[in-house]
Design a protein around this motif. Structure first.
Motif, PDB file in Angstrom:
ATOM      1  N   LEU A 207      -8.031  -3.699  -4.365  1.00  0.00           N
ATOM      2  CA  LEU A 207      -7.560  -2.480  -3.697  1.00  0.00           C
ATOM      3  C   LEU A 207      -8.056  -2.396  -2.265  1.00  0.00           C
ATOM      4  N   ALA A 208      -9.324  -2.754  -2.072  1.00  0.00           N
ATOM      5  CA  ALA A 208      -9.947  -2.579  -0.762  1.00  0.00           C
ATOM      6  C   ALA A 208      -9.554  -3.672   0.233  1.00  0.00           C
ATOM      7  N   GLU A 209      -9.319  -4.889  -0.243  1.00  0.00           N
ATOM      8  CA  GLU A 209      -9.176  -6.035   0.662  1.00  0.00           C
ATOM      9  C   GLU A 209      -7.738  -6.476   0.887  1.00  0.00           C
ATOM     10  N   VAL A 210      -6.871  -6.263  -0.075  1.00  0.00           N
ATOM     11  CA  VAL A 210      -5.493  -6.760   0.051  1.00  0.00           C
ATOM     12  C   VAL A 210      -4.668  -5.753   0.851  1.00  0.00           C
ATOM     13  N   PRO A 211      -4.027  -6.169   1.921  1.00  0.00           N
ATOM     14  CA  PRO A 211      -3.260  -5.230   2.750  1.00  0.00           C
ATOM     15  C   PRO A 211      -2.053  -4.669   2.005  1.00  0.00           C
ATOM     16  N   SER A 212      -1.693  -3.451   2.362  1.00  0.00           N
ATOM     17  CA  SER A 212      -0.554  -2.779   1.753  1.00  0.00           C
ATOM     18  C   SER A 212       0.705  -3.075   2.558  1.00  0.00           C
ATOM     19  N   LYS A 213       1.809  -3.275   1.848  1.00  0.00           N
ATOM     20  CA  LYS A 213       3.101  -3.536   2.484  1.00  0.00           C
ATOM     21  C   LYS A 213       4.062  -2.399   2.145  1.00  0.00           C
ATOM     22  N   GLN A 214       4.937  -2.085   3.079  1.00  0.00           N
ATOM     23  CA  GLN A 214       5.896  -1.012   2.878  1.00  0.00           C
ATOM     24  C   GLN A 214       7.109  -1.525   2.126  1.00  0.00           C
ATOM     25  N   GLY A 215       7.611  -0.712   1.180  1.00  0.00           N
ATOM     26  CA  GLY A 215       8.867  -1.043   0.532  1.00  0.00           C
ATOM     27  C   GLY A 215       8.719  -1.536  -0.885  1.00  0.00           C
ATOM     28  N   SER A 216       9.754  -2.218  -1.344  1.00  0.00           N
ATOM     29  CA  SER A 216       9.863  -2.679  -2.725  1.00  0.00           C
ATOM     30  C   SER A 216       9.198  -4.028  -2.925  1.00  0.00           C
ATOM     31  N   TRP A 217       8.676  -4.227  -4.145  1.00  0.00           N
ATOM     32  CA  TRP A 217       8.100  -5.523  -4.502  1.00  0.00           C
ATOM     33  C   TRP A 217       9.169  -6.521  -4.919  1.00  0.00           C
ATOM     34  N   TRP A 218      10.422  -6.078  -5.120  1.00  0.00           N
ATOM     35  CA  TRP A 218      11.481  -6.980  -5.568  1.00  0.00           C
ATOM     36  C   TRP A 218      11.661  -8.195  -4.646  1.00  0.00           C
ATOM     37  N   PRO A 219      11.778  -8.005  -3.310  1.00  0.00           N
ATOM     38  CA  PRO A 219      11.933  -9.181  -2.447  1.00  0.00           C
ATOM     39  C   PRO A 219      10.752 -10.149  -2.550  1.00  0.00           C
ATOM     40  N   GLU A 220       9.545  -9.596  -2.752  1.00  0.00           N
ATOM     41  CA  GLU A 220       8.372 -10.462  -2.909  1.00  0.00           C
ATOM     42  C   GLU A 220       8.540 -11.346  -4.148  1.00  0.00           C
ATOM     43  N   TRP A 221       9.023 -10.779  -5.246  1.00  0.00           N
ATOM     44  CA  TRP A 221       9.225 -11.565  -6.467  1.00  0.00           C
ATOM     45  C   TRP A 221      10.333 -12.593  -6.272  1.00  0.00           C
ATOM     46  N   HIS A 222      11.423 -12.187  -5.604  1.00  0.00           N
ATOM     47  CA  HIS A 222      12.512 -13.142  -5.348  1.00  0.00           C
ATOM     48  C   HIS A 222      12.009 -14.330  -4.547  1.00  0.00           C
TER      49      HIS A 222
END
Length: 585
Positions: free
Chosen positions: A533-548
């Motif tokens: 939680l503390a170290e991994v940066p947050s990204k805006q939007g859906s996780w779907w493209p990341e999985w694709h």
């Protein structure tokens, strides 16, 4: 269904039919809650509290201090106005019942402050009592909150300033509408009709619309192959295993909110399993039947239709848990047909299963088994009741105030319509799942056997993509995250905002979603969840493209799409999607 048939699949010991019939009848009154389980919890708490005079004195002191603070606050507000004095206690962030400005007026401010102080005192009284079993402590604390929520000042006309103001403005029209809403809901429940608003949502008409064909079916599943949406597709097909506690179309909700639609638009060949809604005749189906007739038969069909290609397998909730069992069994047998393994909000380690653990202990499972023994399955009403209790403040009391007193009907949206389209669980399978996985945690503790041989998650060598959701009360994300401790292969973990369903159904363009994703190679050190939680940066939007993108990296170069079905008996297209199993009540 005869008793002889049921006894053949009985998982209990020392079960007498008279006892089971009694328990089944009691369950209809208690909503499926075991009186013995609740009684044991309260006795454990009461005995330890009774032999703790120091803790009793501390609680008396706390009660006196809270009463004094509330009295002083009430006198000051009565004399000078509530706006000049800060409240004694603020509601929890998720409690929005008292957010309206009307609650800051005398005497409503004192009433809701007294309610919150009582809630806080009861929480202290039921936690950290030395010697009380943790599960019993959680049950007593939870039921105390349920009882207190009944008496919330927001639930009653003369103590709810918002309701009184609305009634005055509308001349009581809201109460008339609320009475009509109550009568309509009551009539629907008596007649076994779906809730209000369901009539606007129809599977195959405005839900589950991605074009496809049922290309295989057996007693337990229909397998849907979706038509390609691009000229070229990745060679490895995607097989999705939904949970049988839900209808599959949560993942093909409607255009623009369909994970299936998104995948085929990105050039993936997608297959979806649609589970049959079981009846009493299916009471003898167990976990092995779901593995074999579900995942293994579906995988065989996919291999026949798309030959000589490995398969990306993805499972949601219970479907993900079953998929992990199947993948471990395949790894033990040297079966390398899987290209990757993806799990959406799915647990393999059940030591921290979330708030559902409140309803799961030996006594409770035995009680549920007797209820299922009588009917042959766990009904959708019993499951829905358990989930409503977990969020009774929002799903029961706030809803009753809004619809029956304010006279406001919530619009039935697509996700709500899907949630109301309930399913059942067969007796044997649900009993085995609760005992072997939920209660005994056999899978990760090396006691789960398939065909007489032990299976282990760490035998799986295919890369894993796991998704957790921040507000999941069914599969808490830290429990899902444990796959990082257990798997001995590369694991990519994505944490998205949202709940168990809304967090997964998050199409690109969603304005309020963010996610974090971390890829851990098998040789990398373990990253604890709080560090994640503390170290991994947050990204805006859906996780779907990341999985694709992850699927694409583990796939070959695109080529011609496969044909729909195969020219082999049993695998030819049978009917259009969404098929017939999803339409069965």
């Amino acid at each position: 269904m005869t008793h002889d048939k049921v006894e053949r699949v009985d998982t209990g010991r020392g079960a007498h039919p008279i006892d089971r019939l009694l328990h089944a009848g009691m369950g209809r009154v208690t909503g499926g809650l075991s009186p013995a389980s609740l009684g044991l919890a309260y006795v454990d708490w009461a005995i330890h509290m009774g032999i703790s005079p120091g803790r009793q004195t501390e609680l008396v002191e706390k009660a006196w201090r809270k009463a004094t603070r509330l009295s002083l606050y009430a006198m000051r507000c009565a004399a000078n106005g509530a706006e000049r004095h800060p409240p004694c206690i603020e509601p929890l962030p998720q409690d929005t019942r008292f957010n309206a400005s009307q609650w800051q007026r005398w005497p409503f401010n004192v009433w809701y402050q007294g309610f919150l102080l009582t809630q806080q005192w009861w929480h202290v009284a039921t936690t950290d009592i030395r010697g009380v079993e943790t599960h019993h402590e959680d049950v007593v604390n939870f039921l105390g909150r349920q009882i207190l929520d009944i008496y919330s000042p927001s639930n009653y006309f003369w103590t709810n300033p918002e309701l009184m103001e609305t009634t005055a403005k509308e001349g009581g029209a809201n109460l008339y509408r609320g009475l009509r809403n109550w009568w309509d809901d009551t009539a629907r429940r008596i007649q076994g009709e779906p809730p209000a608003g369901m009539e606007k949502w129809k599977v195959g008409e405005n839900l589950a619309l991605t074009p496809g064909k049922v290309v295989y079916s057996n007693r337990l599943i229909e397998l849907i192959q979706y038509e390609p949406a691009t000229d070229r597709v990745h060679p490895e097909p995607v097989l999705i295993v939904p949970a049988w506690i839900m209808k599959y179309y949560i993942l093909d909700l409607r255009p623009g909110k369909s994970l299936v639609e998104y995948l085929v638009n990105q050039g993936h060949t997608v297959f979806m399993m649609s589970w049959k809604n079981p009846s009493a005749d299916d009471s003898d189906l167990g976990m092995e039947d779901y593995r074999k007739m579900g995942i293994m038969d579906a995988l065989k069909a996919v291999n026949t239709i798309v030959p000589e290609q490995k398969v990306h397998a993805a499972g949601y909730c219970l479907g993900g848990t079953l998929l992990m069992l199947a993948a471990a069994a395949m790894a033990r047998e040297g079966d390398d047909r899987l290209a990757s393994l993806t799990c959406f909000a799915a647990q393999c380690d059940f030591t921290e299963p979330g708030e559902l653990d409140l309803f799961i202990d030996d006594s409770q499972v035995t009680f549920l088994e007797d209820m299922m023994w009588h009917a042959g399955y766990l009904s959708s009403d019993q499951m829905a009741g358990a989930f409503q209790l977990l969020r009774s403040k929002d799903l029961i009391w706030s809803r009753m105030v809004r619809e029956y007193l304010m006279g406001e009907r919530s619009e039935m949206i697509d996700l709500m319509a899907w949630n109301a389209d309930t399913t059942r669980l067969p007796y044997r399978m649900h009993s085995e799942y609760l005992r072997q996985l939920f209660l005994n945690n056999d899978f990760v503790e090396e006691r789960y056997d398939v065909d007489g041989q032990p299976i282990h998650l760490w035998d799986v060598r295919t890369p894993i993509f796991a998704v957790g959701t921040t507000k999941d009360h069914i599969a808490p994300w830290k429990s899902v995250y444990k796959i990082n401790r257990l798997a001995r292969t590369d694991v990519t973990f994505a944490l998205t905002t949202g709940g168990h369903n809304a967090g997964i159904v998050t199409p690109p363009g969603h304005p309020r979603r963010t996610y974090q994703v971390h890829c851990r190679k098998v040789q990398d050190p373990y990253l604890a969840p709080d560090d994640f939680l503390a170290e991994v940066p947050s990204k805006q939007g859906s996780w779907w493209p990341e999985w694709h993108r992850w699927l694409a990296r583990h796939s070959g170069n695109k080529g011609k799409p496969p044909q729909m079905g195969a020219d082999v008996r049993g695998y030819r297209p049978q009917r259009n999607a969404p098929g017939k199993y999803v339409l069965m009540d």
